[in-house]
Design a protein around this motif. Structure first.
Motif, PDB file in Angstrom:
ATOM      1  N   ALA A  36      10.416  -4.099   1.860  1.00  0.00           N
ATOM      2  CA  ALA A  36      10.835  -2.697   1.909  1.00  0.00           C
ATOM      3  C   ALA A  36       9.674  -1.840   2.446  1.00  0.00           C
ATOM      4  O   ALA A  36       8.513  -2.289   2.409  1.00  0.00           O
ATOM      5  CB  ALA A  36      11.242  -2.228   0.520  1.00  0.00           C
ATOM      6  N   PRO A  37       9.961  -0.621   2.954  1.00  0.00           N
ATOM      7  CA  PRO A  37       8.927   0.203   3.586  1.00  0.00           C
ATOM      8  C   PRO A  37       7.644   0.406   2.766  1.00  0.00           C
ATOM      9  O   PRO A  37       6.547   0.472   3.326  1.00  0.00           O
ATOM     10  CB  PRO A  37       9.641   1.546   3.810  1.00  0.00           C
ATOM     11  N   LEU A  38       7.758   0.444   1.441  1.00  0.00           N
ATOM     12  CA  LEU A  38       6.583   0.673   0.596  1.00  0.00           C
ATOM     13  C   LEU A  38       5.492  -0.382   0.830  1.00  0.00           C
ATOM     14  O   LEU A  38       4.297  -0.107   0.674  1.00  0.00           O
ATOM     15  CB  LEU A  38       7.024   0.660  -0.885  1.00  0.00           C
ATOM     16  N   PHE A  39       5.902  -1.577   1.246  1.00  0.00           N
ATOM     17  CA  PHE A  39       4.963  -2.676   1.491  1.00  0.00           C
ATOM     18  C   PHE A  39       3.872  -2.276   2.482  1.00  0.00           C
ATOM     19  O   PHE A  39       2.726  -2.701   2.371  1.00  0.00           O
ATOM     20  CB  PHE A  39       5.752  -3.881   2.035  1.00  0.00           C
ATOM     21  N   LEU A  40       4.240  -1.429   3.452  1.00  0.00           N
ATOM     22  CA  LEU A  40       3.270  -1.010   4.483  1.00  0.00           C
ATOM     23  C   LEU A  40       2.133  -0.197   3.868  1.00  0.00           C
ATOM     24  O   LEU A  40       1.037  -0.127   4.424  1.00  0.00           O
ATOM     25  CB  LEU A  40       3.965  -0.150   5.549  1.00  0.00           C
ATOM     26  N   ILE A  41       2.422   0.444   2.749  1.00  0.00           N
ATOM     27  CA  ILE A  41       1.401   1.279   2.095  1.00  0.00           C
ATOM     28  C   ILE A  41       0.630   0.477   1.055  1.00  0.00           C
ATOM     29  O   ILE A  41      -0.587   0.563   0.961  1.00  0.00           O
ATOM     30  CB  ILE A  41       2.083   2.522   1.461  1.00  0.00           C
ATOM     31  N   THR A  42       1.362  -0.351   0.324  1.00  0.00           N
ATOM     32  CA  THR A  42       0.709  -1.055  -0.800  1.00  0.00           C
ATOM     33  C   THR A  42       0.009  -2.344  -0.369  1.00  0.00           C
ATOM     34  O   THR A  42      -0.811  -2.871  -1.123  1.00  0.00           O
ATOM     35  CB  THR A  42       1.752  -1.413  -1.881  1.00  0.00           C
ATOM     36  N   ASN A  43       0.342  -2.893   0.803  1.00  0.00           N
ATOM     37  CA  ASN A  43      -0.189  -4.217   1.171  1.00  0.00           C
ATOM     38  C   ASN A  43      -0.897  -4.227   2.528  1.00  0.00           C
ATOM     39  O   ASN A  43      -0.731  -5.155   3.320  1.00  0.00           O
ATOM     40  CB  ASN A  43       0.946  -5.245   1.173  1.00  0.00           C
ATOM     41  N   ASP A  44      -1.734  -3.220   2.744  1.00  0.00           N
ATOM     42  CA  ASP A  44      -2.525  -3.116   3.973  1.00  0.00           C
ATOM     43  C   ASP A  44      -3.290  -4.385   4.326  1.00  0.00           C
ATOM     44  O   ASP A  44      -3.458  -4.716   5.495  1.00  0.00           O
ATOM     45  CB  ASP A  44      -3.572  -1.996   3.768  1.00  0.00           C
ATOM     46  N   ASN A  45      -3.764  -5.091   3.302  1.00  0.00           N
ATOM     47  CA  ASN A  45      -4.627  -6.263   3.552  1.00  0.00           C
ATOM     48  C   ASN A  45      -3.860  -7.558   3.738  1.00  0.00           C
ATOM     49  O   ASN A  45      -4.464  -8.587   4.018  1.00  0.00           O
ATOM     50  CB  ASN A  45      -5.608  -6.452   2.384  1.00  0.00           C
ATOM     51  N   TYR A  46      -2.547  -7.505   3.588  1.00  0.00           N
ATOM     52  CA  TYR A  46      -1.773  -8.743   3.715  1.00  0.00           C
ATOM     53  C   TYR A  46      -1.915  -9.297   5.138  1.00  0.00           C
ATOM     54  O   TYR A  46      -1.761  -8.584   6.126  1.00  0.00           O
ATOM     55  CB  TYR A  46      -0.287  -8.475   3.406  1.00  0.00           C
TER      56      TYR A  46
END
Ligand code: GLN
Length: 289
Positions: A36-46
């Motif tokens: 979901a879009p939130l992943f782009l904010i919470t998982n920068d280092n992935y």
């Protein structure tokens, strides 16, 4: 392998280079990762694994070659619903939501006494207009309204039927054929006729950018007005007295479409702008004297 942060950075320059919206790259990333879009904010280092990177890169190459994002993911949001799309259908545009909005407002202001009123959508494509209207009418009035959606393309109709099922609308029937010729009952009269026909001038330079979508859904002869003329000219035979005709058209066709509607006996003809402030929808009421 790239990280989410790398891809977010790249998306900006990439969008400028390939003349596509920058969210296409990040939306494509989310699709590949199933996030979901939130992943782009919470998982920068992935950091993408090998398989994810390969799938991501393949899609980016396709977008660079002119495939719209919606054809890669196979879906496009429109109104409050999700629609499947493929190469047989035009991709629903946000501007077309103006047509849906205006028709619903007109219906609220002009309630019909008919117990089983009917609405016709000509050139339904993915079904986005017919199904959004059917959905709203079904929510508000159950199965009172019956919607008929026609298209010349059997490929498009297959997609539209799937979209009706996906969105759980049961008050739409589909028919194949050219405009009004698709109707089984040639005497059928409708309370409302809507259409987003092909309207881009065959000589319009803008067409060159629309390489992925079916040309038959985009462009028409006679400065883009040929199909609109046919739809307006035959609408009086298929509208109830007092019925509405609402047509989407090009930003520079508002006056021509309004003149046509007046010439064919429509009253209260007016043009409505899209969200970018351009003339986009002209509507009129058919009143016999
Ligand atoms: N509005 C679309 C575009 O200009 C065209 C849609 C249509 O031809 N019906 O990209």
């Amino acid at each position: 392998m790239s990280s989410v942060r790398d891809i977010k950075r790249q998306s900006v320059t990439w969008a400028e280079t390939y003349h596509v919206p920058s969210f296409w790259m990040t939306d494509w990333l989310l699709y590949v990762l199933g996030q979901a879009p939130l992943f782009l904010i919470t998982n920068d280092n992935y950091v993408l694994n090998h398989d994810e990177q390969a799938r991501f890169d393949k899609g980016v190459v396709q977008i660079q070659a002119g495939t719209p994002l919606a054809y890669l993911t196979g879906t496009q949001a429109f109104w409050s619903l999700d629609f499947q799309v493929n190469e047989h259908t035009l991709i629903p545009r946000p501007d077309t939501e103006v047509l849906v909005e205006q028709v619903l407002a007109w219906m609220a202001a002009n309630p019909t006494a008919n117990a089983a009123p009917r609405l016709l959508d000509l050139g339904t494509g993915s079904g986005c207009i017919a199904i959004s209207l059917a959905y709203e009418l079904q929510q508000a009035q159950g199965n009172r309204w019956q919607v008929t959606a026609v298209d010349m393309s059997t490929g498009a109709l297959a997609v539209a039927k799937q979209n009706a099922a996906l969105n759980k609308v049961t008050n739409v029937t589909f028919a194949q054929g050219s405009w009004y010729d698709a109707l089984d009952d040639t005497d059928a009269r409708f309370e409302v006729i809507v259409s987003n026909p092909p309207y881009i001038d065959e000589a319009d330079a803008h067409l060159a950018q629309l390489i992925a979508e079916p040309i038959s859904a985009l462009s028409a002869p006679n400065h883009g007005l040929a199909d609109i003329e046919h739809i307006v000219a035959h609408a009086p035979q298929h509208l109830q007295t007092g019925g509405l005709l609402a047509i989407e058209h090009g930003y520079d066709q508002g006056v021509a479409v309004a003149d046509l509607m007046r010439a064919w006996g429509f009253n209260d003809v007016h043009t409505v702008q899209d969200y970018g402030g351009r003339d986009r929808v002209t509507m009129g009421q058919y009143v016999t004297v």
